[in-house]
Structure formats: C-alpha cells, structure tokens
Design a protein around this motif. Structure first.
Motif, PDB file in Angstrom:
ATOM      1  N   LYS A 121      -2.464   8.086   5.979  1.00 53.38           N
ATOM      2  CA  LYS A 121      -2.817   7.041   5.497  1.00 53.38           C
ATOM      3  C   LYS A 121      -1.912   6.870   4.139  1.00 53.38           C
ATOM      4  CE  LYS A 121      -7.782   6.323   6.353  1.00 53.38           C
ATOM      5  NZ  LYS A 121      -9.136   6.685   5.645  1.00 53.38           N
ATOM      6  N   ILE A 122      -1.569   7.958   3.750  1.00 53.10           N
ATOM      7  CA  ILE A 122      -0.336   7.822   2.779  1.00 53.10           C
ATOM      8  C   ILE A 122       0.739   7.487   3.094  1.00 53.10           C
ATOM      9  CG2 ILE A 122       0.848   9.026   0.750  1.00 53.10           C
ATOM     10  CD1 ILE A 122      -1.947  10.910   0.514  1.00 53.10           C
ATOM     11  N   PHE A 123       1.197   8.013   4.194  1.00 50.73           N
ATOM     12  CA  PHE A 123       2.280   7.647   4.918  1.00 50.73           C
ATOM     13  C   PHE A 123       2.427   6.135   5.423  1.00 50.73           C
ATOM     14  CE2 PHE A 123       4.906   7.628   9.144  1.00 50.73           C
ATOM     15  CZ  PHE A 123       6.099   8.221   8.591  1.00 50.73           C
ATOM     16  N   GLU A 124       1.240   5.626   5.919  1.00 48.31           N
ATOM     17  CA  GLU A 124       1.284   4.179   6.383  1.00 48.31           C
ATOM     18  C   GLU A 124       1.064   3.077   5.547  1.00 48.31           C
ATOM     19  OE1 GLU A 124       1.840   3.181   9.276  1.00 48.31           O
ATOM     20  OE2 GLU A 124       2.006   5.193  10.457  1.00 48.31           O
ATOM     21  N   LEU A 125       0.331   3.483   4.287  1.00 47.55           N
ATOM     22  CA  LEU A 125      -0.028   2.503   3.286  1.00 47.55           C
ATOM     23  C   LEU A 125       1.062   2.355   2.248  1.00 47.55           C
ATOM     24  CD1 LEU A 125      -3.633   3.062   3.137  1.00 47.55           C
ATOM     25  CD2 LEU A 125      -2.765   1.355   4.376  1.00 47.55           C
ATOM     26  N   THR A 126       1.892   3.197   2.087  1.00 51.38           N
ATOM     27  CA  THR A 126       2.998   3.089   1.157  1.00 51.38           C
ATOM     28  C   THR A 126       3.782   1.949   1.538  1.00 51.38           C
ATOM     29  OG1 THR A 126       4.696   4.160  -0.025  1.00 51.38           O
ATOM     30  CG2 THR A 126       4.584   4.524   2.310  1.00 51.38           C
ATOM     31  N   LYS A 127       4.153   1.255   0.237  1.00 51.00           N
ATOM     32  CA  LYS A 127       4.742  -0.168   0.520  1.00 51.00           C
ATOM     33  C   LYS A 127       6.464   0.052   0.786  1.00 51.00           C
ATOM     34  CE  LYS A 127       2.145  -2.768  -2.631  1.00 51.00           C
ATOM     35  NZ  LYS A 127       2.113  -3.725  -3.956  1.00 51.00           N
ATOM     36  N   ASP A 128       6.815   1.269   0.421  1.00 51.82           N
ATOM     37  CA  ASP A 128       8.050   1.716   1.128  1.00 51.82           C
ATOM     38  C   ASP A 128       8.245   2.011   2.414  1.00 51.82           C
ATOM     39  OD1 ASP A 128       8.862   1.105  -1.603  1.00 51.82           O
ATOM     40  OD2 ASP A 128       8.787   3.095  -2.335  1.00 51.82           O
ATOM     41  N   ALA A 129       9.165   1.803   3.215  1.00 53.40           N
ATOM     42  CA  ALA A 129       9.448   2.170   4.428  1.00 53.40           C
ATOM     43  C   ALA A 129       9.807   3.789   4.455  1.00 53.40           C
ATOM     44  CB  ALA A 129      10.543   1.480   5.169  1.00 53.40           C
ATOM     45  N   ILE A 130       8.890   4.660   5.310  1.00 46.49           N
ATOM     46  CA  ILE A 130       9.188   5.966   5.485  1.00 46.49           C
ATOM     47  C   ILE A 130      10.018   6.265   6.744  1.00 46.49           C
ATOM     48  CG2 ILE A 130       8.485   8.390   5.090  1.00 46.49           C
ATOM     49  CD1 ILE A 130       6.403   7.300   3.061  1.00 46.49           C
ATOM     50  N   PHE A 131      10.965   6.790   7.024  1.00 48.94           N
ATOM     51  CA  PHE A 131      11.401   7.409   8.378  1.00 48.94           C
ATOM     52  C   PHE A 131      11.770   8.836   8.220  1.00 48.94           C
ATOM     53  CE2 PHE A 131      12.536   3.257   8.219  1.00 48.94           C
ATOM     54  CZ  PHE A 131      12.886   2.540   9.520  1.00 48.94           C
ATOM     55  N   ILE A 132      11.172   9.632   9.091  1.00 52.78           N
ATOM     56  CA  ILE A 132      11.504  11.235   9.400  1.00 52.78           C
ATOM     57  C   ILE A 132      12.449  11.109  10.673  1.00 52.78           C
ATOM     58  CG2 ILE A 132      10.316  13.284  10.034  1.00 52.78           C
ATOM     59  CD1 ILE A 132       7.826  12.463   8.606  1.00 52.78           C
ATOM     60  N   ASP A 141       9.537   9.878  13.467  1.00 49.39           N
ATOM     61  CA  ASP A 141       8.158   9.039  12.844  1.00 49.39           C
ATOM     62  C   ASP A 141       8.705   8.057  12.036  1.00 49.39           C
ATOM     63  OD1 ASP A 141       5.509   8.415  12.845  1.00 49.39           O
ATOM     64  OD2 ASP A 141       4.991  10.292  11.751  1.00 49.39           O
ATOM     65  N   VAL A 142       7.863   7.090  11.965  1.00 49.58           N
ATOM     66  CA  VAL A 142       8.035   5.796  10.713  1.00 49.58           C
ATOM     67  C   VAL A 142       6.579   5.281  10.585  1.00 49.58           C
ATOM     68  CG1 VAL A 142       8.367   4.183  13.023  1.00 49.58           C
ATOM     69  CG2 VAL A 142       9.393   3.429  10.684  1.00 49.58           C
ATOM     70  N   ASN A 143       6.645   4.928   9.304  1.00 43.18           N
ATOM     71  CA  ASN A 143       5.358   4.211   9.081  1.00 43.18           C
ATOM     72  C   ASN A 143       5.362   2.875   9.046  1.00 43.18           C
ATOM     73  OD1 ASN A 143       7.216   3.219   6.895  1.00 43.18           O
ATOM     74  ND2 ASN A 143       5.583   3.724   5.202  1.00 43.18           N
ATOM     75  N   ARG A 144       4.147   2.247   8.877  1.00 44.43           N
ATOM     76  CA  ARG A 144       4.092   0.796   9.263  1.00 44.43           C
ATOM     77  C   ARG A 144       5.041  -0.436   8.297  1.00 44.43           C
ATOM     78  NH1 ARG A 144      -1.903  -0.361   7.952  1.00 44.43           N
ATOM     79  NH2 ARG A 144      -2.274   1.166   9.420  1.00 44.43           N
ATOM     80  N   SER A 145       5.049   0.137   7.080  1.00 46.59           N
ATOM     81  CA  SER A 145       6.126  -0.677   6.182  1.00 46.59           C
ATOM     82  C   SER A 145       7.418  -0.522   6.927  1.00 46.59           C
ATOM     83  CB  SER A 145       6.204  -0.169   4.964  1.00 46.59           C
ATOM     84  OG  SER A 145       5.007  -0.178   4.189  1.00 46.59           O
TER      85      SER A 145
END
Length: 673
Positions: A121-132, A141-145
């Motif tokens: 949730k934290i990973f997906e809901l953050t407004k910044d884009a996160i790539f692993i 992995d990548v989040n929704r943003s």
C-alpha cells in the motif's frame, strides 16, 4: 418484410418496398453487400452480427441470417434480422459484474496477505514513482504512480529494462551511473524519462543501492516535476514579458527606492540621458537632474505629486551636459513587500518645438487664407456657416465672426439659397468633391462663379461639414463666347482649305482618266509607238507618285490643323478661362493666339507631339510660348506658376530634344522645327 421489420427500422412498409437493402446498412457494410450474397454462409443461412440503420439515422445491433432460395423460378435472399440491443446490454452488465467479482477476489487475496500488503500500500499509494531494479537495469517491481507516469501497465514494465524508459543518451551511461557514489548515497538529480507514446516527462530521481534478500537492488524514486517546470517556465516568460514591455516602452521608466536611489531603469531612459544601464543605477536620480530640481524633489513633494496625479514639467541633464525638457509622473507600488516609486518620463522638447511651429504655421496659413482672391466658406452638415474668409465676408458686407451660425437663407434670396443647399445635400450623400458653375449675387449684382465643394470628414471618417471655394468667372465666360465665334471662323477656314484640296484632287483624277484613255489608244498602236508607250508609262509612274505625294501632303495638312488646334490653340483657350481679367494678361494670350493661328497649317504642333518626343501637355504648351518669343517670367505669369517651375520645364524640354550641354538657343531650335 413483416410488421416487426417496419417497427425495428422506423419505416412504413410502402417506404421500405421502395428502398434498396443498402439504404438500411452502414456504408462500410453496404459496400460489401454484393460479395456477401455470393458467399457460402448466405447459402447455408448462418447467423452473423452486424448493424442496421434506422430512419432517424441511429444504428441498432442485429443478428442476421440470410438464405439464398428460389421462389417462382427466381433466386431470392430471405433475410431474418433480430434486434439484439437488449442482449448486448445484458452482456455489458455481465462484463461489469465479472469485473466486480474479480475486484472482490483481489480484495480477499489482499486481506489474506495483510502483512505483505502494508508495504505494498505504501509502495503503491505514494505519489512518487518507485522502481526496484537490478544493478544491471532489469525492472523487478514498480508502483502504480510509476505506471501512470509512463503510461505503461505494471506487466509491461516488469518485462522491460530501465534503459528503455530513459533517453538514449542517458541509457548509454546507465551502468556507470549505477556504480557511482552518488547512487549509493541517494542524491537527487534532474533528468527525463520516456513515456510509452515516446514523449518525455521531466523528473527528479533519487537512486539508492540497497540489499534485498541478500541481493543488491537499486531503489529509484522518481518525482514528476512537470508542473514545477511549467511554473518555472511561466515565471521566466512572465519576467521576460515584463522586461520586454519595460524596455520597449518609448517613455523612460525609473523604479526608485524611497531614498531616491534607483533600483532599475528601462532602455528608453538610458537612451534619453545617454548613460548605460549600470551608469544610471550608480548615479541615481539626483545625478541626472539639475541641482535645483533635485532640491525640489523632497519626499513630501513626491507625495504631493503622486496624490495630485497627472504630469509635471521639469528638466534633466544628459551625459553630454545637454539640458532636456521632460514631462513626468509618479506613483507608489509595493515590490517584494517594499515600497517603491515608479517614475515615468518622456522628453517634450520636440513637442514644444512642434507646438511653436504649429502656431507659426497656423498664423501663416490664416494670413494666406485671408489674402486669397477666392471666397472660402465652411459649413456643417445642416448648411450652417462655421467659418469663412475675409474676402467672402466683404462680399456680403459682414464681418467673418458675424457669418458664423447663419444659413444661405439669411444671406441670399430663397431661390438662390435653396439651390446652394440642394448642392450641399447632394455632396453629403455622395461623399465626393464636385466642380461646377453657378450663379452668385452679392449685393444684388448677379455673377457667374466657378465653385468647388468638398466633404470634410472627422477623425472617424464621417462627414462633418462642407468646404466651399469659389471665384468670379463672369469675364472668362464672356471671353469664351468671343473665342467660340473665332473658333467657328477657324473651322470655316479649314473647311474652305479642305474644299480647295478636294477640287485639286478631283482635277488630278480627271487627268488620270484622260491618261488612261490615251494609254488605251497607244496600246492599239503598240507596234508603231512602242518607244512612246514606254515613255508614257514612265510618266504614269511619276504621275502616280505626284498624286501619292499630294494625298500625303493633304493628310499632313489635316493632321497639322487638328494637332495645332488641340495641342496649341485649345490650351491657350483653357488658360484664358482660368486667368484673372487683367488687360496685360489678355494681350499676351491674344498675341500668342494670333501667332498660333498664323501657323495653323504648320507641322510644328505635330512634330513636338510625336510619341518619341514624350513631351507632356504642359511642356508642349511652354514650347509654343518659347517659340512665340515669350520670356520665362511672362510664361510664369500667363500659366500662374513659379519662375522656377518654368525653368525646370525648359530644362526637361532641352533634355528630351537632346540639346543639353550644347550651344543651341532653344527659341531658334523650336522655330526651326
């Protein structure tokens, strides 16, 4: 067709019987209709889904079965069409329900993995884009943003390498960048990422190298800075726009602090004072005005000027020491929370000089207007007098200021006044200048005047009045009558001369006929008189040339008469019309007219009017006067032009006759033409 078909398509049975089946099909389907009928599917009666067009233009989904059969020995297509609108709606709702069930399944699954989901949730809901990512660049992995930012699905990104979502120039240095110390320390850098559609999005990236389950991984946090860049761009554009306006204004603008030091000046101010921008800021306002003006510009005085508003006149000192006259105004503004004074100035030295010149010009033209021999009047659109010159006022025995506000009905008889007012209305309707002759009766004495009336327009182009100029041509009209009689006499002379030439021509024709009869007789005795015949033929040839020469001379005489009348006599007559009735002017023109009439049959007018000479009508007129022995001063007086204009025409005439720089007397040259 049956009743159900009519209801489904919105047509009556009669209307459908008059139509082709292509008219109830969409264009794309109708174009394939002939080919579809030949297919095996039509023969076997297979159902297919398509669309029909209703009468109101709407489309309805249908299921159609077409069967090819024979009826009465002819082939017919039996089409069974079923409206499947409701079925399609139910299928759509089932699809939505299926999606809802899938969402519920995903929700149940996430509840079972609650501990893992906290991170997700934290990973997906953050407004910044996160790539692993792996250090090699493979995305784990990548989040929704991140998906939303680049317009990819998560599945698409997990199959990609990070080099596919960065610009090519960044991708080349990516392995080296991952190994750098800045990546290990998580420093933010600005770069660009590439969306699925190939467009670029500006981002701020922080890459950190971490261990996950004993494996080195790169955690990249990307922040979309498009809005910030857009704001920065707008700020830059706004500043550039303000600076452009600030420097393009023709008035000098000063931004002054409360201590009278300068914070900024525009280009116009620098150019007006002759200093550079930096020099102006160093000198301050007190360094560019005289000491007495600086002493006057106290804070209280500036407050008073700002409260009063408007502009004040003062002086400035240019870099070269020249004193300039300026007009300026000031106002208080707040910039960055600090109180500033905006001073706007412009030089008015030129305006002062223009005003002085305008006053002198107005006086000069007023003097000229009052001394013109013509009568000048100015009326409004209602034919009410607004102004007139002294010459007109003197005619009606009034002062110019007393004429203002009067109408023609106050100054003339009703009949004459109404004729004047009728012309005024005609000019206002047409909007055009009119030239005409009319009656004028100052003091009851009737005259004939030449009048010019023209509409006067305001700054918006609307007619606001009528300007009239007229002058006495009574004597000219009398002279015209005399000249008309003289012209008739000239025409009689030309007709008489033409008759003489016609008689000579007839005599020549008779001689030719006699010669022909003689030739006939000579031909009968050709054997005995061959030599005489040859001599006679030579005489005939010579006689033909004589006749041709006579005809040629006759044409030249006619042409000379016409050209001399049009080019020499008529301009003199026109000038007599425009001249004042002075005895010495009449004598000059009459003498010139006498000489022109004496040379009526000469070739002078035709030769100087030839196309290769390229002389203007005015130059032809002056040539005739010079040939007649008139001096430049006399010509200027007769033509009512300046002596310099006469000299310019003389020079042009010499140039066109190609005698410039030659010791050739123009009078002698013209007399020998």
């Amino acid at each position: 067709m049956n009743k159900a078909a009519c209801q489904m398509l919105g047509y009556s049975k009669d209307a459908l019987l008059k139509m082709d089946v292509a008219a109830i099909l969409p264009p794309a389907i109708a174009s394939q209709l002939a080919r579809s009928i030949q297919k095996d599917t039509v023969r076997k009666g297979v159902y297919v889904e398509t669309e029909n067009m209703r009468k109101d233009g709407t489309r309805i989904p249908v299921e159609v079965s077409c069967t090819l059969d024979e009826i009465g020995g002819e082939k017919r297509v039996i089409a069974i069409s079923r409206d499947i609108t409701e079925r399609k709606r139910i299928e759509g709702e089932l699809s939505k329900y299926q999606e809802h069930l899938e969402d519920m399944v995903r929700q149940r699954t996430s509840e079972l993995a609650e501990s893992k989901d906290r991170f997700r949730k934290i990973f997906e809901l953050t407004k910044d884009a996160i790539f692993i990512e792996k250090p090699t660049g493979e995305i784990l992995d990548v989040n929704r943003s991140g998906c939303a930012m680049l317009n990819y699905t998560r599945e698409e990104l997990l199959k990609m390498d990070v080099s596919k979502i960065v610009p090519p120039e960044v991708a080349k240095t990516l392995p080296k960048t991952i190994k750098q110390k800045t990546v290990r320390e998580g420093v933010y850098i600005e770069t660009q990422d590439m969306r699925k559609d190939g467009s670029y999005v500006p981002v701020e990236v922080s890459c950190t190298l971490v261990e996950i389950k004993g494996q080195p991984r790169v955690v990249a946090i990307l922040r979309d800075i498009s809005e910030r860049k857009a704001v920065e761009k707008k700020l830059r554009e706004s500043e550039e726009w303000f600076r452009s306006i600030f420097n393009s204004v023709r008035d000098g603008i000063f931004i002054m602090r409360t201590d009278r030091s300068l914070e900024d000046v525009n280009r116009a101010a620098c150019e007006l004072w002759g200093y550079s921008h930096d020099e102006m800021l160093v000198r301050g306002f007190r360094g560019i005005v005289p000491a007495e003006v600086d002493a006057m510009l106290t804070p209280s005085f500036i407050d008073k000027v700002i409260k009063r508003g408007g502009y004040i006149e003062t002086k400035g000192i240019r870099k070269d020491g020249k004193i300039i006259v300026i007009e300026g105004g000031a106002t208080f503004v707040e910039i960055g929370g600090a109180k500033k004074v905006i001073v706007i100035v412009h030089e008015i030295g030129e305006r002062k000089r223009v005003e002085e010149r305008l006053q002198k010009s107005e006086l000069k033209y007023r003097t000229l207007l009052e001394n013109l021999p013509q009568k000048i009047i100015y009326k409004d659109v209602n034919s009410v007098y607004i102004s007139c010159n002294e010459n007109f006022a003197r005619d009606i025995r009034m002062k110019p200021e007393n004429v203002v506000g009067k109408t023609d009905l106050d100054l003339y008889s009703r009949e004459l006044a109404e004729s004047y007012r009728k012309v005024d209305r005609q000019i206002i309707r047409s909007g055009k200048t009119e030239y005409f002759e009319e009656k004028y009766a100052p003091g009851g004495h009737e005259l004939i005047v030449q009048t010019v009336k023209t509409p006067v327009r305001d700054e918006k182009g609307r007619i606001s009045g009528i300007l009239g100029i007229f002058w006495d041509i009574t004597k000219r009209k009398q002279d015209e009558a005399k000249l008309k009689k003289y012209q008739q006499k000239l025409e009689e002379m030309v007709e008489e001369r033409t008759g003489e030439l016609t008689g000579a021509n007839e005599r020549l024709r008779q001689e030719i006929n006699e010669r022909k009869e003689t030739e006939k007789a000579l031909r009968e005795s050709e054997g005995r008189l061959r030599e005489q015949k040859m001599a006679l033929e030579r005489k005939n040839i010579a006689l033909g040339e004589v006749i041709e020469q006579i005809e040629h001379e006759k044409r030249h005489v006619k042409e000379d008469v016409v050209v001399n009348v049009e080019k020499l006599l008529l301009p003199i007559l026109r000038k007599l019309k425009g001249q004042a009735t002075h005895a010495h002017v009449e004598s000059k023109y009459i003498e010139l007219l006498r000489r022109t009439c004496e040379e009526l049959a000469s070739s002078f007018g035709r030769k100087i009017s030839a196309e290769n000479m390229r002389l203007t009508p005015r130059e032809i007129e002056i040539c005739n006067m010079i040939k007649g022995g008139l001096s430049g001063k006399e010509i200027a007086e007769l033509l009512r032009i300046s002596f310099k204009t006469v000299e310019r025409h003389r020079n042009d005439i010499r140039r066109k006759f190609k005698i410039v720089g030659k010791k050739v007397n123009l009078i002698t040259f013209l007399q020998n033409i």
